[in-house]
Design an enzyme around this catalytic site. Sequence first.
Site, mmCIF file in Angstrom:
data_model
loop_
_atom_site.group_PDB
_atom_site.id
_atom_site.type_symbol
_atom_site.label_atom_id
_atom_site.label_comp_id
_atom_site.label_asym_id
_atom_site.label_seq_id
_atom_site.Cartn_x
_atom_site.Cartn_y
_atom_site.Cartn_z
ATOM 1 N N ILE A 146 0.829 -1.196 0.000
ATOM 2 C CA ILE A 146 0.000 0.000 0.000
ATOM 3 C C ILE A 146 0.868 1.251 0.000
ATOM 4 O O ILE A 146 0.609 2.201 -0.748
ATOM 5 C CB ILE A 146 -0.967 -0.012 1.190
ATOM 6 C CG1 ILE A 146 -1.945 -1.185 1.072
ATOM 7 C CG2 ILE A 146 -1.731 1.311 1.276
ATOM 8 C CD1 ILE A 146 -2.816 -1.403 2.293
ATOM 9 N N ASP A 165 10.611 3.137 6.612
ATOM 10 C CA ASP A 165 10.280 1.752 6.942
ATOM 11 C C ASP A 165 11.590 1.021 7.178
ATOM 12 O O ASP A 165 12.370 0.826 6.249
ATOM 13 C CB ASP A 165 9.507 1.096 5.796
ATOM 14 C CG ASP A 165 8.951 -0.276 6.163
ATOM 15 O OD1 ASP A 165 9.605 -1.000 6.957
ATOM 16 O OD2 ASP A 165 7.880 -0.642 5.653
ATOM 17 N N CYS A 220 -4.999 5.127 7.493
ATOM 18 C CA CYS A 220 -5.780 4.033 6.912
ATOM 19 C C CYS A 220 -5.136 2.702 7.287
ATOM 20 O O CYS A 220 -5.323 1.703 6.591
ATOM 21 C CB CYS A 220 -5.853 4.173 5.394
ATOM 22 S SG CYS A 220 -6.853 5.556 4.815
ATOM 23 N N ASP A 246 -9.670 6.489 8.797
ATOM 24 C CA ASP A 246 -10.530 5.416 8.291
ATOM 25 C C ASP A 246 -10.565 4.246 9.263
ATOM 26 O O ASP A 246 -11.360 3.330 9.107
ATOM 27 C CB ASP A 246 -10.030 4.930 6.923
ATOM 28 C CG ASP A 246 -10.939 3.880 6.304
ATOM 29 O OD1 ASP A 246 -12.153 4.128 6.225
ATOM 30 O OD2 ASP A 246 -10.431 2.810 5.895
ATOM 31 N N GLU A 251 -13.357 -0.617 17.119
ATOM 32 C CA GLU A 251 -14.308 -0.388 16.041
ATOM 33 C C GLU A 251 -15.588 -1.161 16.319
ATOM 34 O O GLU A 251 -15.517 -2.360 16.579
ATOM 35 C CB GLU A 251 -13.711 -0.817 14.696
ATOM 36 C CG GLU A 251 -12.553 0.073 14.260
ATOM 37 C CD GLU A 251 -11.999 -0.289 12.891
ATOM 38 O OE1 GLU A 251 -12.393 -1.342 12.338
ATOM 39 O OE2 GLU A 251 -11.180 0.491 12.369
ATOM 40 N N HIS A 269 -13.847 2.654 8.235
ATOM 41 C CA HIS A 269 -13.002 1.536 7.801
ATOM 42 C C HIS A 269 -13.538 0.899 6.516
ATOM 43 O O HIS A 269 -13.744 -0.308 6.437
ATOM 44 C CB HIS A 269 -12.885 0.481 8.905
ATOM 45 C CG HIS A 269 -11.634 -0.347 8.783
ATOM 46 N ND1 HIS A 269 -11.113 -1.068 9.830
ATOM 47 C CD2 HIS A 269 -10.802 -0.580 7.730
ATOM 48 C CE1 HIS A 269 -10.024 -1.698 9.444
ATOM 49 N NE2 HIS A 269 -9.810 -1.412 8.157
#
Length: 304
Positions: A146, A165, A220, A246, A251, A269
């Site tokens: 992503i 990263d 996200c 998101d 949740e 989401h």
Amino acid sequence: MQIVVGLGPVESDVVQPVLGDAMKFVEHPTDADIAEASGAIVRAAFVFDEAQFAKMPNLRVLARTGVGTDLVDLNVAEERGIDVVITPGSNTNAVAEGALAHALHLTKRLGPLTKLVANGNWDQRTKYPVGDFESKTFGIVGFGRIGRRVAELAKAFGMKVLAYDPFALIPEDQRASSIEELVAASDVISLHVPLNEATNQLVNADLLAQFKPGAVLINCGRGALIDLDAAHDALRSGKLGGLGLDVFDPEPPAHHQIFEHENVVLTPHVMGLSVQSTKQTFIDAAQGVRDSLEGRKPQALAKK
């Protein structure tokens, strides 16, 4: 004929052709279907705990729609020799587009400008300066599938890409040596890392203090990556120019005061659940179930 059940909404007309004639997909299974099933295609919100495994003595494979296995008891699956299939890549583009959509919404001030027009306050249209993407820096935390796709989309807008990263190969001209370096230089920051002990509350008061003033933050990834109380303070002070969420923890989330801020955009989401990506996720899950039941190694299996 082997039975494959859907646990959570799974579209039969998409998965049955992939499973083939030797398998029967049951979209709305009874208890008897569940007990008989050799395979299951499981929506991400479905809890697959020890009790659920106990209801399925013939289960040989379960496929999750997505990559998260937080709600699957992988220890029981391992003990019983059950494959746990995941579907990485099926929603890569959808999530990346969602992150860019949040960032554009906030940068272009679509929320407050919509209210301004709707409320007849046209004469106040310069109250919310509209930002730009071109020549700005898009910081990406996590450079997996992503993150790399987000980088491609950001570059298409004429943005400079900076990525952090510690586990990924990042082009030299895009690599930040630390997350602190990244946030200090970025106009937009997007989070695409898994949740673990090291990343829990990754964006906290200390890190927010190092953000470039007015930066936009998008999440996200996983809800617990951000300390919402600290983010709210940063929004009120102007240190943070906008926040797009998101994902939440838990949740669905309890109401938080940050939800009322005009520079916040919220989605439940669903950025990875576009029409196209959802269909592809079902296809990939069904293919993983078929591969397992026919004795082939599925393309992607969950790891503990």
